[in-house]
Design an enzyme around this catalytic site. Structure first.
Site, PDB file in Angstrom:
ATOM      1  CE  LYS A 285      32.876  37.260  49.647  1.00 27.84           C
ATOM      2  NZ  LYS A 285      33.991  37.503  50.580  1.00 27.84           N
TER       3      LYS A 285
HETATM    4  P1  NAD Z   1      43.417  38.543  44.399  1.00 25.62           P
HETATM    5  O1  NAD Z   1      42.581  38.432  43.181  1.00 25.62           O
HETATM    6  O2  NAD Z   1      44.067  39.854  44.733  1.00 25.62           O
HETATM    7  O3  NAD Z   1      44.598  37.460  44.392  1.00 25.62           O
HETATM    8  C1  NAD Z   1      44.419  36.119  44.135  1.00 25.62           C
HETATM    9  C2  NAD Z   1      45.722  35.625  43.503  1.00 25.62           C
HETATM   10  O4  NAD Z   1      45.685  34.209  43.412  1.00 25.62           O
HETATM   11  C3  NAD Z   1      45.930  36.176  42.106  1.00 25.62           C
HETATM   12  O5  NAD Z   1      47.255  36.662  41.987  1.00 25.62           O
HETATM   13  C4  NAD Z   1      45.694  34.963  41.209  1.00 25.62           C
HETATM   14  O6  NAD Z   1      46.481  34.982  40.028  1.00 25.62           O
HETATM   15  C5  NAD Z   1      46.107  33.812  42.109  1.00 25.62           C
HETATM   16  N1  NAD Z   1      45.440  32.557  41.808  1.00 25.62           N
HETATM   17  C6  NAD Z   1      44.158  32.337  41.476  1.00 25.62           C
HETATM   18  N2  NAD Z   1      43.922  31.026  41.334  1.00 25.62           N
HETATM   19  C7  NAD Z   1      45.097  30.405  41.582  1.00 25.62           C
HETATM   20  C8  NAD Z   1      45.494  29.050  41.611  1.00 25.62           C
HETATM   21  N3  NAD Z   1      44.631  28.071  41.350  1.00 25.62           N
HETATM   22  N4  NAD Z   1      46.779  28.773  41.928  1.00 25.62           N
HETATM   23  C9  NAD Z   1      47.662  29.761  42.207  1.00 25.62           C
HETATM   24  N5  NAD Z   1      47.335  31.062  42.202  1.00 25.62           N
HETATM   25  C10 NAD Z   1      46.066  31.372  41.896  1.00 25.62           C
HETATM   26  O7  NAD Z   1      42.480  38.048  45.589  1.00 25.62           O
HETATM   27  P2  NAD Z   1      42.721  38.273  47.136  1.00 25.62           P
HETATM   28  O8  NAD Z   1      41.957  39.469  47.557  1.00 25.62           O
HETATM   29  O9  NAD Z   1      44.157  38.153  47.450  1.00 25.62           O
HETATM   30  O10 NAD Z   1      41.912  37.021  47.721  1.00 25.62           O
HETATM   31  C11 NAD Z   1      42.485  35.723  47.750  1.00 25.62           C
HETATM   32  C12 NAD Z   1      41.646  34.850  48.652  1.00 25.62           C
HETATM   33  O11 NAD Z   1      41.587  35.446  49.957  1.00 25.62           O
HETATM   34  C13 NAD Z   1      40.182  34.666  48.247  1.00 25.62           C
HETATM   35  O12 NAD Z   1      39.762  33.392  48.667  1.00 25.62           O
HETATM   36  C14 NAD Z   1      39.445  35.729  49.044  1.00 25.62           C
HETATM   37  O13 NAD Z   1      38.081  35.431  49.232  1.00 25.62           O
HETATM   38  C15 NAD Z   1      40.231  35.643  50.339  1.00 25.62           C
HETATM   39  N6  NAD Z   1      40.161  36.812  51.181  1.00 25.62           N
HETATM   40  C16 NAD Z   1      40.531  38.045  50.726  1.00 25.62           C
HETATM   41  C17 NAD Z   1      40.495  39.122  51.601  1.00 25.62           C
HETATM   42  C18 NAD Z   1      40.980  40.481  51.175  1.00 25.62           C
HETATM   43  O14 NAD Z   1      41.019  41.383  52.029  1.00 25.62           O
HETATM   44  N7  NAD Z   1      41.375  40.683  49.936  1.00 25.62           N
HETATM   45  C19 NAD Z   1      40.029  38.972  52.915  1.00 25.62           C
HETATM   46  C20 NAD Z   1      39.662  37.701  53.350  1.00 25.62           C
HETATM   47  C21 NAD Z   1      39.744  36.639  52.474  1.00 25.62           C
END
Ligand code: NAD
Length: 461
Positions: A149
């Site tokens: 990471k």
């Molecule tokens: P992203 O930045 O696209 O979306 C995150 C969303 O959550 C945003 O819309 C943000 O405004 C909102 N947010 C942030 N803090 C918040 C809170 N405290 N309460 C409510 N909403 C909140 O990110 P993502 O890619 O969707 O990733 C989200 C999570 O999923 C992370 O933990 C990431 O590590 C995990 N993840 C992502 C992927 C991927 O393919 N994108 C894969 C595995 C895991």
């Protein structure tokens, strides 16, 4: 690699995490000595340290596996931690220096794999935890990658595209000998996207004097990205939700879902689940939350968010604005935290009102919250299984780049659906045969696979 195991699948006595922790000798200082419980006076700072949480769960699962002490030590710590200080010419002519990390936890089963996060809150402990979760996640879905990471301490929302591009290119250049298709393959995470991956691919390719698309995944489709990658994590979530309903004998019809986070993971999960007939009754974002007892109109909400940049201001008859914290406690069949870490803690776990907790985000539930939820009988689909659809399709992207032959979206989706459904069943089988909860079962399955390979490869020198 499926089916290769260091341990016999003999049933053991039922144990909650708390019981396992107290019934076995702690190996490590940090996480194991605390044996936290819902009532203990552990500080919030300790509770929400993601590295401690990862190490705690690793230790529990390793004990249940009777893991060889030497292999235990090898797998408990990252293989390599790189810190870089990245000078960037800012738009106003000044020079800023950003701190970045890349942690490679394990390369036993293949190249390191894991996203790069741009956020003001990035810490080395967080990147360490995320790197080790990647090792376990890749092993749970049985793809040939290790775990890594990256992160840079910065606020991408306050930086121009030019500043982000220069920072990304310099970060890539600083890591040039440590990343590569056979070494470590980054991907997007919070604060980074397809454009960021395109810059990394281009910078790496300039240094190599040839185009190397397979150095990163999550790229735009026209430069070696995979069809279906953008929706893959949400899609994987929808598959494990389907499997959980089948397992628990619950119907899709009338299944109410609340999702925290409407970014890549949350919005795609919402869209796909709604298409499958689930009722998305609540969406929480950092700046507000919406609730509709009969279901929010997800396609319209997506269009609104696209136009307005926020879910606030969305109009639908019967939809109400509600408190974003309180929404998580409303009654539903499935709660999907898909935003960030540590949102379900000792402070709010007891108030949850869901049958299934499907972890879209990495590390949304603390160790203490786990105990509380287990007592409440909540069925948890742990992060290292639930959100593995993203890395699985990243694996497909890497394969397609190396073949130079690209699959249709249908082929990608069918392969993803099969891996996610099979992995869910693998975790449930482990949980049943070893009589542990789903989270510890997923860790045990993953550790068992990585330990097997590590032993087989042997320790060099
Ligand atoms: P992203 O930045 O696209 O979306 C995150 C969303 O959550 C945003 O819309 C943000 O405004 C909102 N947010 C942030 N803090 C918040 C809170 N405290 N309460 C409510 N909403 C909140 O990110 P993502 O890619 O969707 O990733 C989200 C999570 O999923 C992370 O933990 C990431 O590590 C995990 N993840 C992502 C992927 C991927 O393919 N994108 C894969 C595995 C895991």
């Amino acid at each position: 690699m499926a089916g290769e195991s260091l341990i016999p699948a003999t049933p053991k006595k039922v144990s909650t995490m708390q019981q396992i922790a107290t019934a076995t000798l702690p190996l490590s200082q940090a996480a194991s000595t605390a044996t936290p419980s819902a009532t203990s006076a552990i500080s919030m700072e300790q509770e929400i340290n993601p590295w401690e949480a990862q190490a705690y769960r690793f230790d529990l699962a390793a004990r249940k596996l009777n893991l060889d002490q030497g292999i235990w030590k090898v797998l408990r710590y990252p293989t390599r931690e790189i810190i870089v200080h990245i000078p960037v010419s800012m738009d106003d002519g000044s020079i800023e220096v950003f701190t970045g990390y890349r942690v490679q936890h394990s390369i036993a089963r293949g190249p390191g794999k894991g996203g790069i996060r741009y956020s003001p809150d990035v810490t080395l402990d967080e990147v360490r935890a995320l790197a080790s979760w990647m090792t376990w996640k890749c092993a749970v879905v049985n793809i040939p990658f290790g775990g890594a990471k990256g992160g840079v301490i910065c606020d991408p929302k306050k930086m121009s595209q030019g500043e982000l591009e220069r920072m990304t290119r310099r970060y890539t250049a600083e890591l040039i000998e440590f990343i590569g298709p056979e070494k470590d393959v980054p991907a997007p995470d919070m604060g980074t996207d397809e454009q960021t991956m395109a810059w990394i691919m281009d910078t790496y390719s300039m240094h190599m004097r040839q185009t190397v698309t397979s150095v990163v995944t999550g790229k735009p489709v026209n430069i070696g990205g995979s069809r279906g990658r953008r929706e893959a994590t949400g899609r994987g979530i929808s598959v494990v939700c389907d499997e959980a309903l089948k397992h628990l004998n619950m119907p899709v019809e009338g299944c109410r879902v609340i999702i925290q986070g409407f970014g890549n993971v949350g919005s795609n999960a919402a869209k796909l689940l709604a298409e499958k007939g689930y009722t998305i009754i609540g969406i929480a974002e950092y700046d507000g939350a919406l609730f509709h007892p009969d279901g929010l109109d997800i396609p319209n909400l997506l269009s609104h968010r696209g136009r307005a940049g926020s879910i606030n201001g969305f109009t639908q008859a019967g939809a109400q604005s509600v408190d974003k914290h309180e929404l998580l406690s409303r009654e539903c069949e499935i709660l999907i935290p898909a935003a960030t870490e540590n949102v379900i803690t000792s402070r709010n776990a007891a108030s949850l009102n869901c049958r299934i907790l499907c972890e879209g985000a990495n590390g949304p539930t603390t160790v203490i919250a786990d105990d509380i939820l287990e007592e409440k009988g909540v069925f948890i689909i742990p992060d290292i299984l639930a959100n593995a659809g993203g890395v699985t399709t990243s694996y497909f992207e890497w394969v397609q780049d190396r073949m130079g032959y690209f699959w249709t979206e249908l082929e990608v989706n069918q392969r993803l659906d099969r891996i996610m459904a099979d992995s869910f069943l693998d975790v449930i089988a482990y949980s049943t045969s070893h009589e542990v909860n789903n989270r510890i079962a997923a860790y045990m399955l993953a550790i068992d696979r990585v330990a097997y390979t590590t032993k087989q490869r042997g320790i060099y020198a």
